[in-house]
Design a protein around this motif. Structure first.
Motif, PDB file in Angstrom:
ATOM      1  N   ASP A  92       9.352   5.864  -4.639  1.00 13.94           N
ATOM      2  CA  ASP A  92      10.003   5.381  -3.421  1.00 13.94           C
ATOM      3  C   ASP A  92      10.423   3.917  -3.501  1.00 13.94           C
ATOM      4  O   ASP A  92      10.909   3.359  -2.509  1.00 13.94           O
ATOM      5  CB  ASP A  92       9.053   5.557  -2.225  1.00 13.94           C
ATOM      6  CG  ASP A  92       8.696   7.021  -1.990  1.00 13.94           C
ATOM      7  OD1 ASP A  92       9.567   7.877  -2.246  1.00 13.94           O
ATOM      8  OD2 ASP A  92       7.561   7.295  -1.586  1.00 13.94           O
ATOM      9  N   GLY A  93      10.232   3.282  -4.647  1.00 17.09           N
ATOM     10  CA  GLY A  93      10.635   1.891  -4.789  1.00 17.09           C
ATOM     11  C   GLY A  93       9.610   0.926  -4.222  1.00 17.09           C
ATOM     12  O   GLY A  93       8.465   1.294  -3.937  1.00 17.09           O
ATOM     13  N   LEU A  94      10.025  -0.318  -4.011  1.00 17.63           N
ATOM     14  CA  LEU A  94       9.118  -1.382  -3.620  1.00 17.63           C
ATOM     15  C   LEU A  94       8.783  -1.387  -2.131  1.00 17.63           C
ATOM     16  O   LEU A  94       7.800  -2.007  -1.720  1.00 17.63           O
ATOM     17  CB  LEU A  94       9.720  -2.738  -3.996  1.00 17.63           C
ATOM     18  CG  LEU A  94      10.005  -2.959  -5.494  1.00 17.63           C
ATOM     19  CD1 LEU A  94      10.684  -4.302  -5.720  1.00 17.63           C
ATOM     20  CD2 LEU A  94       8.717  -2.878  -6.302  1.00 17.63           C
ATOM     21  N   ASN A  95       9.604  -0.732  -1.324  1.00 16.79           N
ATOM     22  CA  ASN A  95       9.357  -0.703   0.124  1.00 16.79           C
ATOM     23  C   ASN A  95       9.184  -2.118   0.675  1.00 16.79           C
ATOM     24  O   ASN A  95       8.213  -2.432   1.375  1.00 16.79           O
ATOM     25  CB  ASN A  95       8.118   0.156   0.435  1.00 16.79           C
ATOM     26  CG  ASN A  95       7.929   0.368   1.930  1.00 16.79           C
ATOM     27  OD1 ASN A  95       8.875   0.289   2.718  1.00 16.79           O
ATOM     28  ND2 ASN A  95       6.695   0.633   2.333  1.00 16.79           N
ATOM     29  N   GLU A  96      10.149  -2.996   0.370  1.00 12.12           N
ATOM     30  CA  GLU A  96      10.080  -4.380   0.837  1.00 12.12           C
ATOM     31  C   GLU A  96      10.289  -4.443   2.346  1.00 12.12           C
ATOM     32  O   GLU A  96      11.131  -3.740   2.901  1.00 12.12           O
ATOM     33  CB  GLU A  96      11.133  -5.226   0.124  1.00 12.12           C
ATOM     34  CG  GLU A  96      10.921  -5.309  -1.380  1.00 12.12           C
ATOM     35  CD  GLU A  96      11.924  -6.214  -2.067  1.00 12.12           C
ATOM     36  OE1 GLU A  96      11.818  -7.449  -1.924  1.00 12.12           O
ATOM     37  OE2 GLU A  96      12.828  -5.681  -2.725  1.00 12.12           O
ATOM     38  N   ARG A  97       9.520  -5.331   2.990  1.00 11.81           N
ATOM     39  CA  ARG A  97       9.579  -5.417   4.437  1.00 11.81           C
ATOM     40  C   ARG A  97       9.035  -6.764   4.894  1.00 11.81           C
ATOM     41  O   ARG A  97       8.489  -7.520   4.092  1.00 11.81           O
ATOM     42  CB  ARG A  97       8.768  -4.273   5.064  1.00 11.81           C
ATOM     43  CG  ARG A  97       7.307  -4.225   4.594  1.00 11.81           C
ATOM     44  CD  ARG A  97       6.716  -2.847   4.762  1.00 11.81           C
ATOM     45  NE  ARG A  97       5.290  -2.788   4.397  1.00 11.81           N
ATOM     46  CZ  ARG A  97       4.853  -2.573   3.154  1.00 11.81           C
ATOM     47  NH1 ARG A  97       5.725  -2.421   2.160  1.00 11.81           N
ATOM     48  NH2 ARG A  97       3.560  -2.510   2.911  1.00 11.81           N
ATOM     49  N   THR A  98       9.190  -7.041   6.156  1.00 14.36           N
ATOM     50  CA  THR A  98       8.633  -8.256   6.727  1.00 14.36           C
ATOM     51  C   THR A  98       7.595  -7.905   7.781  1.00 14.36           C
ATOM     52  O   THR A  98       7.692  -6.873   8.454  1.00 14.36           O
ATOM     53  CB  THR A  98       9.726  -9.122   7.373  1.00 14.36           C
ATOM     54  OG1 THR A  98      10.384  -8.373   8.397  1.00 14.36           O
ATOM     55  CG2 THR A  98      10.753  -9.561   6.343  1.00 14.36           C
ATOM     56  N   VAL A  99       6.593  -8.763   7.883  1.00 12.14           N
ATOM     57  CA  VAL A  99       5.581  -8.649   8.929  1.00 12.14           C
ATOM     58  C   VAL A  99       5.554 -10.005   9.627  1.00 12.14           C
ATOM     59  O   VAL A  99       4.952 -10.960   9.114  1.00 12.14           O
ATOM     60  CB  VAL A  99       4.197  -8.289   8.357  1.00 12.14           C
ATOM     61  CG1 VAL A  99       3.165  -8.229   9.470  1.00 12.14           C
ATOM     62  CG2 VAL A  99       4.250  -6.968   7.601  1.00 12.14           C
ATOM     63  N   GLY A 100       6.230 -10.115  10.748  1.00 11.83           N
ATOM     64  CA  GLY A 100       6.376 -11.416  11.380  1.00 11.83           C
ATOM     65  C   GLY A 100       7.111 -12.356  10.436  1.00 11.83           C
ATOM     66  O   GLY A 100       8.172 -12.018   9.914  1.00 11.83           O
ATOM     67  N   PRO A 101       6.536 -13.526  10.156  1.00 11.55           N
ATOM     68  CA  PRO A 101       7.197 -14.466   9.235  1.00 11.55           C
ATOM     69  C   PRO A 101       6.924 -14.171   7.761  1.00 11.55           C
ATOM     70  O   PRO A 101       7.385 -14.900   6.886  1.00 11.55           O
ATOM     71  CB  PRO A 101       6.583 -15.815   9.629  1.00 11.55           C
ATOM     72  CG  PRO A 101       5.212 -15.461  10.097  1.00 11.55           C
ATOM     73  CD  PRO A 101       5.339 -14.120  10.774  1.00 11.55           C
ATOM     74  N   TYR A 102       6.178 -13.094   7.469  1.00 12.51           N
ATOM     75  CA  TYR A 102       5.696 -12.837   6.110  1.00 12.51           C
ATOM     76  C   TYR A 102       6.482 -11.725   5.421  1.00 12.51           C
ATOM     77  O   TYR A 102       7.009 -10.810   6.066  1.00 12.51           O
ATOM     78  CB  TYR A 102       4.209 -12.466   6.137  1.00 12.51           C
ATOM     79  CG  TYR A 102       3.366 -13.470   6.871  1.00 12.51           C
ATOM     80  CD1 TYR A 102       3.130 -14.729   6.329  1.00 12.51           C
ATOM     81  CD2 TYR A 102       2.816 -13.165   8.115  1.00 12.51           C
ATOM     82  CE1 TYR A 102       2.364 -15.664   7.006  1.00 12.51           C
ATOM     83  CE2 TYR A 102       2.039 -14.094   8.806  1.00 12.51           C
ATOM     84  CZ  TYR A 102       1.828 -15.343   8.240  1.00 12.51           C
ATOM     85  OH  TYR A 102       1.077 -16.261   8.916  1.00 12.51           O
ATOM     86  N   ARG A 103       6.528 -11.835   4.081  1.00 10.67           N
ATOM     87  CA  ARG A 103       7.164 -10.791   3.260  1.00 10.67           C
ATOM     88  C   ARG A 103       6.093  -9.934   2.609  1.00 10.67           C
ATOM     89  O   ARG A 103       5.057 -10.429   2.168  1.00 10.67           O
ATOM     90  CB  ARG A 103       8.037 -11.431   2.171  1.00 10.67           C
ATOM     91  CG  ARG A 103       9.250 -12.164   2.676  1.00 10.67           C
ATOM     92  CD  ARG A 103       9.987 -12.808   1.518  1.00 10.67           C
ATOM     93  NE  ARG A 103      10.407 -11.831   0.535  1.00 10.67           N
ATOM     94  CZ  ARG A 103      10.842 -12.152  -0.694  1.00 10.67           C
ATOM     95  NH1 ARG A 103      10.854 -13.421  -1.087  1.00 10.67           N
ATOM     96  NH2 ARG A 103      11.217 -11.209  -1.529  1.00 10.67           N
ATOM     97  N   VAL A 104       6.373  -8.639   2.525  1.00 14.66           N
ATOM     98  CA  VAL A 104       5.434  -7.679   1.942  1.00 14.66           C
ATOM     99  C   VAL A 104       6.215  -6.681   1.098  1.00 14.66           C
ATOM    100  O   VAL A 104       7.360  -6.342   1.414  1.00 14.66           O
ATOM    101  CB  VAL A 104       4.660  -6.924   3.058  1.00 14.66           C
ATOM    102  CG1 VAL A 104       3.656  -5.945   2.432  1.00 14.66           C
ATOM    103  CG2 VAL A 104       3.954  -7.884   3.997  1.00 14.66           C
ATOM    104  N   MET A 105       5.614  -6.224   0.025  1.00 14.89           N
ATOM    105  CA  MET A 105       6.153  -5.093  -0.739  1.00 14.89           C
ATOM    106  C   MET A 105       4.977  -4.294  -1.286  1.00 14.89           C
ATOM    107  O   MET A 105       3.858  -4.802  -1.382  1.00 14.89           O
ATOM    108  CB  MET A 105       7.072  -5.549  -1.880  1.00 14.89           C
ATOM    109  CG  MET A 105       6.373  -6.270  -3.011  1.00 14.89           C
ATOM    110  SD  MET A 105       7.462  -6.639  -4.416  1.00 14.89           S
ATOM    111  CE  MET A 105       8.464  -7.970  -3.738  1.00 14.89           C
ATOM    112  N   ASP A 106       5.227  -3.046  -1.634  1.00 10.60           N
ATOM    113  CA  ASP A 106       4.180  -2.216  -2.206  1.00 10.60           C
ATOM    114  C   ASP A 106       3.839  -2.693  -3.619  1.00 10.60           C
ATOM    115  O   ASP A 106       4.708  -3.231  -4.325  1.00 10.60           O
ATOM    116  CB  ASP A 106       4.612  -0.752  -2.241  1.00 10.60           C
ATOM    117  CG  ASP A 106       4.687  -0.130  -0.845  1.00 10.60           C
ATOM    118  OD1 ASP A 106       4.195  -0.775   0.105  1.00 10.60           O
ATOM    119  OD2 ASP A 106       5.234   0.979  -0.717  1.00 10.60           O
ATOM    120  N   GLY A 107       2.590  -2.485  -4.022  1.00 15.49           N
ATOM    121  CA  GLY A 107       2.144  -2.874  -5.357  1.00 15.49           C
ATOM    122  C   GLY A 107       2.589  -1.865  -6.395  1.00 15.49           C
ATOM    123  O   GLY A 107       1.763  -1.147  -6.995  1.00 15.49           O
ATOM    124  N   VAL A 108       3.881  -1.820  -6.628  1.00 17.06           N
ATOM    125  CA  VAL A 108       4.469  -0.854  -7.558  1.00 17.06           C
ATOM    126  C   VAL A 108       4.419  -1.419  -8.974  1.00 17.06           C
ATOM    127  O   VAL A 108       4.762  -2.579  -9.205  1.00 17.06           O
ATOM    128  CB  VAL A 108       5.920  -0.528  -7.162  1.00 17.06           C
ATOM    129  CG1 VAL A 108       6.571   0.384  -8.206  1.00 17.06           C
ATOM    130  CG2 VAL A 108       5.964   0.126  -5.784  1.00 17.06           C
TER     131      VAL A 108
END
Length: 353
Positions: free
Chosen positions: A91-107
């Motif tokens: 499904d890829g990295l699933n990059e996203r934001t949580v408020g002011p923060y950046r998150v991605m899956d540990g792929v």
């Protein structure tokens, strides 16, 4: 009582790493004698082969690579880590934001390079076995670098409990990740900035000076040099550099692998003998596989013995303190080709006074 410091003599020396732009402290006034490091207590964990998960390789995931002897017995095996820090995803990295923060899956991928002998560290192995280990590093690097969402392949080795080895059986690890780690990024950026300003590789310039000076060189052969860095972060830190300029470890040739095996074993054997088998970490710094041009970089091994513990100053400032001059560390290690160093407790007590 220890002799008082001479008037106007500095308690320490600050040295600048021209690649990372970091400062380190060499504590000259309270510098230790090299022999005292052999007396540091070593945490040794006993582990029976019958209880060892790596001796019983069938308890692990199916090997992705095996090197076997003429009888079909495995000598080096690479297996997926049963408890990975990163894992593949369709499904890829699933990059996203949580408020002011950046998150991605540990792929990514997390593999373990297992060596056959339950007891022998790399310092104690036959050189042909060390060569197999380097072959495994290269072969898996080339495979993982071509995987989707992989921009860097980290090859590292933990020896001893203090260095983070949770399993006694000797092994290395390979982790393929979607980004370049900050430590390597500083090295890449510093190398690039120097090249753009000076028109040459910063590591080649350092090597030319260090080899001509010779004071911090510990070992060399036709293709590689082992030295103690000028701005050592810890006591007895070692680096292994190819003498010729090469950005990419994975492009190493067969003859070079033979000489790298000799250099790696020589470096670790000197630490084993001189420091009474210390815990250590080593890793490869090589240009990322991110599709960008990194011709300015110069790949190398970094070996960091666990000779000290970070405390308040180091954590607060990020500036590391070494309690032995790199030149003294190199001179001591150059002598470590015969018998092991002997822990002289009387010497240690005298230094304390």
């Amino acid at each position: 009582m220890a002799a008082e410091r001479k008037e106007n003599q500095s308690a320490s020396e600050l040295r600048f790493d021209i690649v990372s732009k970091d400062w380190v402290v060499i504590a000259t006034a309270r510098a230790k004698r090299p022999e005292t490091f052999a007396c540091q207590e070593r945490v040794k964990i006993e582990s029976r082969e019958k209880d060892c998960p790596f001796c019983n390789l069938k308890t692990q995931e199916e090997p992705v690579l095996e090197y076997k002897d003429e009888n079909g017995e495995w000598l080096v095996a690479v297996v997926p880590n049963k408890f990975p820090a990163f894992s593949p995803s369709a499904d890829g990295l699933n990059e996203r934001t949580v408020g002011p923060y950046r998150v991605m899956d540990g792929v990514g991928f997390h593999e373990v390079v297992v060596f056959r002998d339950h007891q022998q560290s790399i310092a104690q192995m036959p050189q042909d076995q060390v060569r197999r280990i380097i072959d495994a590093y290269q072969e898996r690097y080339l495979e993982l670098a071509n995987e989707k969402n992989v921009n860097y392949v980290s090859v590292f080795h933990n020896h001893g409990q203090e260095a983070g080895a949770s399993i006694v059986h000797p092994h290395s690890q390979i982790i393929a990740i979607p980004l370049t780690d900050p430590d390597l990024q500083r090295s890449i950026s510093g190398s690039k900035a120097f090249f753009e300003e000076q028109g040459e590789c910063v590591h080649c310039k350092m090597l030319k000076w260090d080899m001509a000076n010779g004071e911090r060189v510990v070992f060399e052969n036709d293709d590689f040099v082992v030295l103690v860095p000028f701005a050592s972060r810890v006591a007895f830190e070692l680096r292994i550099y190819p003498k010729e300029h090469h950005p990419y470890f994975e492009r190493i040739k067969n003859r070079e692998k033979d000489n790298l095996a000799q250099a790696l074993q020589a470096a670790l054997k000197k630490l084993f003998k001189g420091l009474n088998d210390p815990a250590y970490n080593f890793f490869i710094h090589t240009a990322p596989c991110d599709g960008q041009e990194h011709g300015h970089y110069h790949w190398h091994f970094e070996i960091l013995p666990k000779t000290s513990t970070w405390a308040g100053f180091e954590l607060c400032t990020g500036i590391e303190i070494s309690t032995i001059q790199p030149e003294a560390a190199a001179a001591y290690l150059r002598k470590m080709d015969g018998a092991n160093a002997i822990c002289d407790l009387e010497l240690v007590e005298a230094v304390k006074k």
